[in-house]
Design a protein around this motif. Structure first.
Motif, PDB file in Angstrom:
ATOM      1  N   ILE A 239      39.240  47.973  34.496  1.00 43.90           N
ATOM      2  CA  ILE A 239      40.144  46.936  33.917  1.00 43.90           C
ATOM      3  C   ILE A 239      40.204  46.961  32.267  1.00 43.90           C
ATOM      4  O   ILE A 239      39.089  47.063  31.760  1.00 43.90           O
ATOM      5  N   PRO A 240      41.136  47.192  31.764  1.00 43.66           N
ATOM      6  CA  PRO A 240      41.375  47.116  30.283  1.00 43.66           C
ATOM      7  C   PRO A 240      40.819  45.848  29.578  1.00 43.66           C
ATOM      8  O   PRO A 240      40.903  44.864  30.074  1.00 43.66           O
ATOM      9  N   PRO A 241      40.369  46.063  28.490  1.00 46.35           N
ATOM     10  CA  PRO A 241      39.960  44.713  27.688  1.00 46.35           C
ATOM     11  C   PRO A 241      41.118  44.002  27.517  1.00 46.35           C
ATOM     12  O   PRO A 241      42.299  44.414  27.352  1.00 46.35           O
TER      13      PRO A 241
ATOM     14  N   VAL B 250      42.507  41.096  33.169  1.00 49.76           N
ATOM     15  CA  VAL B 250      41.626  40.644  34.142  1.00 49.76           C
ATOM     16  C   VAL B 250      42.446  40.719  35.519  1.00 49.76           C
ATOM     17  O   VAL B 250      43.374  40.983  35.728  1.00 49.76           O
ATOM     18  N   MET B 251      41.391  40.939  36.714  1.00 53.75           N
ATOM     19  CA  MET B 251      41.788  40.926  37.979  1.00 53.75           C
ATOM     20  C   MET B 251      40.999  39.832  38.656  1.00 53.75           C
ATOM     21  O   MET B 251      39.801  39.710  38.501  1.00 53.75           O
ATOM     22  N   THR B 252      41.693  39.418  39.860  1.00 56.99           N
ATOM     23  CA  THR B 252      40.893  38.361  40.652  1.00 56.99           C
ATOM     24  C   THR B 252      39.915  39.088  41.347  1.00 56.99           C
ATOM     25  O   THR B 252      40.176  40.153  42.077  1.00 56.99           O
ATOM     26  N   TYR B 253      39.250  38.251  42.382  1.00 51.00           N
ATOM     27  CA  TYR B 253      38.138  38.991  43.232  1.00 51.00           C
ATOM     28  C   TYR B 253      39.212  39.438  44.246  1.00 51.00           C
ATOM     29  O   TYR B 253      38.872  40.665  44.986  1.00 51.00           O
ATOM     30  N   GLY B 254      40.137  38.713  44.952  1.00 54.68           N
ATOM     31  CA  GLY B 254      41.076  39.280  45.964  1.00 54.68           C
ATOM     32  C   GLY B 254      42.075  40.422  45.348  1.00 54.68           C
ATOM     33  O   GLY B 254      42.083  41.496  46.108  1.00 54.68           O
ATOM     34  N   ASP B 255      42.206  40.562  44.164  1.00 59.39           N
ATOM     35  CA  ASP B 255      43.173  41.727  43.552  1.00 59.39           C
ATOM     36  C   ASP B 255      42.108  42.660  43.784  1.00 59.39           C
ATOM     37  O   ASP B 255      42.716  44.092  44.078  1.00 59.39           O
ATOM     38  N   VAL B 256      40.773  42.752  43.501  1.00 64.94           N
ATOM     39  CA  VAL B 256      40.044  43.975  43.637  1.00 64.94           C
ATOM     40  C   VAL B 256      39.667  44.302  45.064  1.00 64.94           C
ATOM     41  O   VAL B 256      40.001  45.556  45.520  1.00 64.94           O
ATOM     42  N   ALA B 257      39.619  43.360  45.972  1.00 62.31           N
ATOM     43  CA  ALA B 257      39.573  43.650  47.389  1.00 62.31           C
ATOM     44  C   ALA B 257      40.699  44.169  48.014  1.00 62.31           C
ATOM     45  O   ALA B 257      40.744  45.402  48.619  1.00 62.31           O
ATOM     46  N   GLU B 258      41.921  44.037  47.273  1.00 66.43           N
ATOM     47  CA  GLU B 258      43.434  44.492  47.937  1.00 66.43           C
ATOM     48  C   GLU B 258      43.357  46.094  47.390  1.00 66.43           C
ATOM     49  O   GLU B 258      43.774  46.801  48.084  1.00 66.43           O
ATOM     50  N   TRP B 259      43.204  46.071  45.993  1.00 63.77           N
ATOM     51  CA  TRP B 259      43.330  47.543  45.512  1.00 63.77           C
ATOM     52  C   TRP B 259      42.201  48.401  46.228  1.00 63.77           C
ATOM     53  O   TRP B 259      42.664  49.556  46.533  1.00 63.77           O
ATOM     54  N   LEU B 260      41.174  47.872  46.632  1.00 61.96           N
ATOM     55  CA  LEU B 260      40.177  48.872  47.526  1.00 61.96           C
ATOM     56  C   LEU B 260      40.615  49.002  49.001  1.00 61.96           C
ATOM     57  O   LEU B 260      40.172  49.987  49.595  1.00 61.96           O
TER      58      LEU B 260
ATOM     59  N   ARG C 234      46.671  38.986  33.736  1.00 61.34           N
ATOM     60  CA  ARG C 234      46.278  39.561  35.408  1.00 61.34           C
ATOM     61  C   ARG C 234      46.776  41.097  35.156  1.00 61.34           C
ATOM     62  O   ARG C 234      47.973  41.231  34.577  1.00 61.34           O
ATOM     63  N   TRP C 235      45.839  42.054  35.436  1.00 62.84           N
ATOM     64  CA  TRP C 235      46.133  43.310  35.460  1.00 62.84           C
ATOM     65  C   TRP C 235      46.314  43.762  36.922  1.00 62.84           C
ATOM     66  O   TRP C 235      45.510  43.510  37.571  1.00 62.84           O
ATOM     67  N   ASP C 236      47.758  44.583  37.173  1.00 58.17           N
ATOM     68  CA  ASP C 236      47.870  45.072  38.587  1.00 58.17           C
ATOM     69  C   ASP C 236      47.309  46.367  39.090  1.00 58.17           C
ATOM     70  O   ASP C 236      47.540  46.868  40.049  1.00 58.17           O
ATOM     71  N   GLY C 237      46.558  46.712  37.961  1.00 63.82           N
ATOM     72  CA  GLY C 237      45.981  48.061  38.210  1.00 63.82           C
ATOM     73  C   GLY C 237      46.816  49.317  38.001  1.00 63.82           C
ATOM     74  O   GLY C 237      46.375  50.559  38.425  1.00 63.82           O
ATOM     75  N   GLY C 238      48.051  48.953  37.486  1.00 62.36           N
ATOM     76  CA  GLY C 238      48.864  50.086  37.094  1.00 62.36           C
ATOM     77  C   GLY C 238      48.383  51.160  36.111  1.00 62.36           C
ATOM     78  O   GLY C 238      47.408  50.845  35.394  1.00 62.36           O
ATOM     79  N   GLY C 239      48.797  52.255  36.354  1.00 59.23           N
ATOM     80  CA  GLY C 239      48.180  53.406  35.688  1.00 59.23           C
ATOM     81  C   GLY C 239      46.657  53.806  35.979  1.00 59.23           C
ATOM     82  O   GLY C 239      45.952  54.135  35.124  1.00 59.23           O
ATOM     83  N   ARG C 240      46.306  53.193  37.285  1.00 57.46           N
ATOM     84  CA  ARG C 240      44.966  53.649  37.659  1.00 57.46           C
ATOM     85  C   ARG C 240      44.670  54.955  37.858  1.00 57.46           C
ATOM     86  O   ARG C 240      45.443  55.736  37.968  1.00 57.46           O
ATOM     87  N   ALA C 241      43.424  55.308  37.621  1.00 53.99           N
ATOM     88  CA  ALA C 241      42.978  56.708  37.551  1.00 53.99           C
ATOM     89  C   ALA C 241      43.581  57.724  38.786  1.00 53.99           C
ATOM     90  O   ALA C 241      43.562  57.070  39.960  1.00 53.99           O
ATOM     91  N   GLN C 242      43.771  58.567  38.479  1.00 56.29           N
ATOM     92  CA  GLN C 242      44.307  59.719  39.518  1.00 56.29           C
ATOM     93  C   GLN C 242      43.236  59.969  40.427  1.00 56.29           C
ATOM     94  O   GLN C 242      42.265  59.845  39.855  1.00 56.29           O
ATOM     95  N   GLY C 243      43.372  60.177  41.740  1.00 54.53           N
ATOM     96  CA  GLY C 243      42.496  60.416  42.552  1.00 54.53           C
ATOM     97  C   GLY C 243      41.655  59.334  43.242  1.00 54.53           C
ATOM     98  O   GLY C 243      40.328  59.350  43.742  1.00 54.53           O
TER      99      GLY C 243
END
Length: 128
Positions: free
Chosen positions: A32-34, A37-47, A117-126
């Protein structure tokens, strides 16, 4: 809440091992960039595993070594008991905040979730 409430992949194989699910949650927190933020639910959804409570539990148990202030409640309320420490980080990183009204308990601001809120855009490849 015990480790039994975490997803199956979150349970450690060795007593001193960090659960695999916890490692994954902490990796997301570090992405998550400086100022965002991401919510607890956002992190679970992302994973694509677990839910907000499981992510919150991981952060409570293991999150001290990562930017914990970037994983937050969906309502933007600052983490109870850690409000002032989190607020220092938010101000240093220019995280969007909504100033508290005078009627608000403790006059603490909330996170401006619409802007922070950060949507995870541009997340790491792989990433899996």
């Amino acid at each position: 809440m015990s480790e039994e409430s975490l997803p199956d992949t979150a349970r450690p194989e060795r007593a001193d091992a960090l659960p695999e699910y916890a490692e994954r949650v902490l990796e997301v927190a570090e992405l998550i960039p400086p100022g965002r933020v991401m919510t607890y639910g956002d992190v679970a959804e992302w994973l694509e595993e677990g839910g907000p409570r499981q992510v919150g539990r991981v952060m409570a148990l293991y999150g001290g070594a990562v930017p914990w202030w970037r994983v937050v409640r969906a309502d933007g309320v600052l983490l109870p008991g850690h409000e002032l420490r989190a607020l220092e980080h938010y101000r240093a990183e220019a995280t969007p905040l909504k100033e508290a009204s005078r009627a608000a308990e403790g006059h603490l601001p909330r996170l401006d979730m619409r802007r922070a809120r950060w949507d995870g855009g541009g997340r790491a490849q792989g990433h899996t």
